[in-house]
Design an enzyme around this catalytic site. Structure first.
Site, PDB file in Angstrom:
ATOM      1  N   HIS A 109       3.820   0.852   4.711  1.00 41.14           N
ATOM      2  CA  HIS A 109       2.475   0.698   4.111  1.00 41.14           C
ATOM      3  C   HIS A 109       1.371   1.116   5.082  1.00 41.14           C
ATOM      4  CE1 HIS A 109       1.569  -3.788   5.384  1.00 41.14           C
ATOM      5  NE2 HIS A 109       2.105  -3.097   6.349  1.00 41.14           N
ATOM      6  N   GLU A 141      -1.697  -4.874  -2.036  1.00 41.53           N
ATOM      7  CA  GLU A 141      -1.504  -5.868  -0.973  1.00 41.53           C
ATOM      8  C   GLU A 141      -1.854  -7.295  -1.376  1.00 41.53           C
ATOM      9  OE1 GLU A 141       0.084  -5.350   1.918  1.00 41.53           O
ATOM     10  OE2 GLU A 141       0.196  -3.160   1.888  1.00 41.53           O
ATOM     11  N   HIS A 177      -7.277  -1.721   7.632  1.00 37.59           N
ATOM     12  CA  HIS A 177      -6.502  -0.832   8.507  1.00 37.59           C
ATOM     13  C   HIS A 177      -6.677   0.611   8.059  1.00 37.59           C
ATOM     14  CE1 HIS A 177      -4.537  -4.761   8.016  1.00 37.59           C
ATOM     15  NE2 HIS A 177      -4.326  -4.709   9.321  1.00 37.59           N
ATOM     16  N   ASP A 183      -4.164   2.875   7.972  1.00 37.12           N
ATOM     17  CA  ASP A 183      -2.945   3.343   7.291  1.00 37.12           C
ATOM     18  C   ASP A 183      -2.685   4.818   7.573  1.00 37.12           C
ATOM     19  OD1 ASP A 183      -2.783   0.783   6.308  1.00 37.12           O
ATOM     20  OD2 ASP A 183      -3.451   1.277   4.288  1.00 37.12           O
ATOM     21  N   ASP A 187     -10.171  -0.801   3.155  1.00 31.54           N
ATOM     22  CA  ASP A 187      -9.033  -1.382   3.866  1.00 31.54           C
ATOM     23  C   ASP A 187      -9.463  -1.918   5.228  1.00 31.54           C
ATOM     24  OD1 ASP A 187      -6.335  -1.687   5.019  1.00 31.54           O
ATOM     25  OD2 ASP A 187      -5.689  -0.187   3.556  1.00 31.54           O
ATOM     26  N   HIS A 218       0.793  -1.229   0.000  1.00 28.98           N
ATOM     27  CA  HIS A 218       0.000   0.000   0.000  1.00 28.98           C
ATOM     28  C   HIS A 218       0.827   1.282   0.000  1.00 28.98           C
ATOM     29  CE1 HIS A 218      -4.512   0.950   0.895  1.00 28.98           C
ATOM     30  NE2 HIS A 218      -4.041   1.668  -0.100  1.00 28.98           N
ATOM     31  N   ASP A 252      -7.030  -6.596   1.728  1.00 35.20           N
ATOM     32  CA  ASP A 252      -7.412  -7.042   3.080  1.00 35.20           C
ATOM     33  C   ASP A 252      -8.709  -6.408   3.575  1.00 35.20           C
ATOM     34  OD1 ASP A 252      -6.856  -4.559   4.311  1.00 35.20           O
ATOM     35  OD2 ASP A 252      -4.903  -5.189   5.063  1.00 35.20           O
ATOM     36  N   ASP A 308      -7.403  -1.966  -0.942  1.00 36.77           N
ATOM     37  CA  ASP A 308      -6.497  -2.906  -0.276  1.00 36.77           C
ATOM     38  C   ASP A 308      -7.254  -4.228  -0.175  1.00 36.77           C
ATOM     39  OD1 ASP A 308      -5.136  -4.425   1.749  1.00 36.77           O
ATOM     40  OD2 ASP A 308      -4.231  -2.579   2.499  1.00 36.77           O
TER      41      ASP A 308
HETATM   42 MN    MN Z   1      -3.717  -0.719   3.469  1.00 42.06          MN
END
Ligand code: MN
Length: 325
Positions: A152, A284, A137, A139, A135, A108, A241, A239
């Site tokens: 990232h 990712e 997260h 970030d 995402d 990322h 994830d 992302d």
């Molecule tokens: Mn990310």
């Protein structure tokens, strides 16, 4: 007649690979661009009547290191700096052709360059860039707040102009976006100091709790309406994830309780209908951790929905099995 409200009016898509994996702790995302191509990304977009130009993968081999002092707590700063500069320059050039860029990652940290490129492009055309960050997260760490020093986890903070990585672009123009133009979506993991910084900046977060309560349609329409109200353009930073690990196992930072297959498709379908998406990151994806290409194929299908493939256009599961399986 050109329709100024539709960044996808050009019907031309540019693919640009950035095989980066130094921003993450787990190696392997450098194989992401190849896996997305193998999963048929260009063929699918072509079947949706887009003109697809593949610019191949970027390289940092020819980029010289700058002589600034690397910040503490920013792992592999030099490599990421080279990637960010080359991505920002090349992304800006490609955006200038009028195509919709799809940046293929790579981890990322890619977005530090891609979003800078797109923000600069639209700024020069008098339109505001908004960013939708799909995402697990946030970030939104900086070298000050980070626990891991993995870069990232700092990309959203960097593109909102947070201090700490100010030398990353060298002399290349930095086009930060106002934190008010960032929407974090699908989040289910935020560090403590990161959360404090996000609160101070009033970053908008649609976390999984809100998605459970209100549903993705209501929440995505809010994002779309805000972009439309400012005559803005939307960059989607996807992302992998963001998805639940059972849908997308091929990622190094899985967090349980992510978006389902249908939630993710509905988001993409609503974004397509909005006509406001002008650029995309897919990041990712880690083919080393994937199960027989499943995650790569899912990511490609989602991009199909983002570019107008409808649910009834899809092959039924019985004939969707690839030859030889
Ligand atoms: Mn990310």
């Amino acid at each position: 007649m050109t329709d100024r409200t539709r960044p996808d009016r050009g019907r031309s898509i540019a693919l640009l690979g950035a095989p980066i994996d130094m921003g993450a702790s787990q190696r392997g995302t450098l194989m992401g661009p190849a896996a997305l191509r193998t999963a048929g990304l260009a063929t699918l977009l072509d079947s949706l009547d887009f003109e697809v130009v593949d610019y191949g993968d970027l390289s940092i081999a020819e980029i010289r290191d700058l002589d600034d002092r690397p910040p503490d707590k920013a792992n592999h700063y030099r490599e990421i700096q080279r990637w960010t500069r080359v991505l920002s320059r090349r992304g800006y050039e490609i955006a200038g052709t009028g195509a919709i860029p799809i940046f293929l990652g790579g981890d990322h940290t890619l977005s530090m360059g891609s979003v800078n490129a797109m923000a600069r492009h639209w700024q020069e055309r008098g339109r505001k860039l908004f960013v939708l960050w799909l995402d697990a997260h946030a970030d939104y760490n900086t070298p000050e707040t980070t626990i891991t020093a993995n870069m990232h986890g700092m990309s959203a903070a960097f593109l909102c102009g947070e201090p700490g990585l100010d030398g990353l672009l060298g002399d290349d123009p930095r086009a930060s976006i106002d934190p008010d133009r960032l929407d974090l979506f699908g989040i289910r993991s935020i560090d403590k100091l990161e959360k404090e910084l996000m609160r101070a900046r009033r970053i908008r977060v649609a976390d999984m709790r809100q998605i459970d309560e209100f549903g993705v349609a209501v929440l995505i329409r809010r994002v779309i309406e805000r972009v439309r109200a400012s005559d803005g353009v939307l960059h989607v930073s996807f992302d992998v994830d963001f998805l639940d690990p059972c849908v997308a196992p091929g990622v190094g930072t899985t967090v349980p309780g992510g978006a389902t297959y249908r939630e993710a498709h509905l988001i993409m379908e609503l974004l397509h209908d909005s006509g406001l998406v002008g650029s995309i990151d897919i990041v990712e994806l880690n083919p080393f951790l994937d199960e027989r290409g499943r995650t790569a194929r899912t990511a490609v299908e989602l991009i199909g929905s983002l570019f107008g493939q409808q649910i009834t256009d899809r092959p039924t599961p019985s004939n969707a099995i690839a030859p030889g399986e």
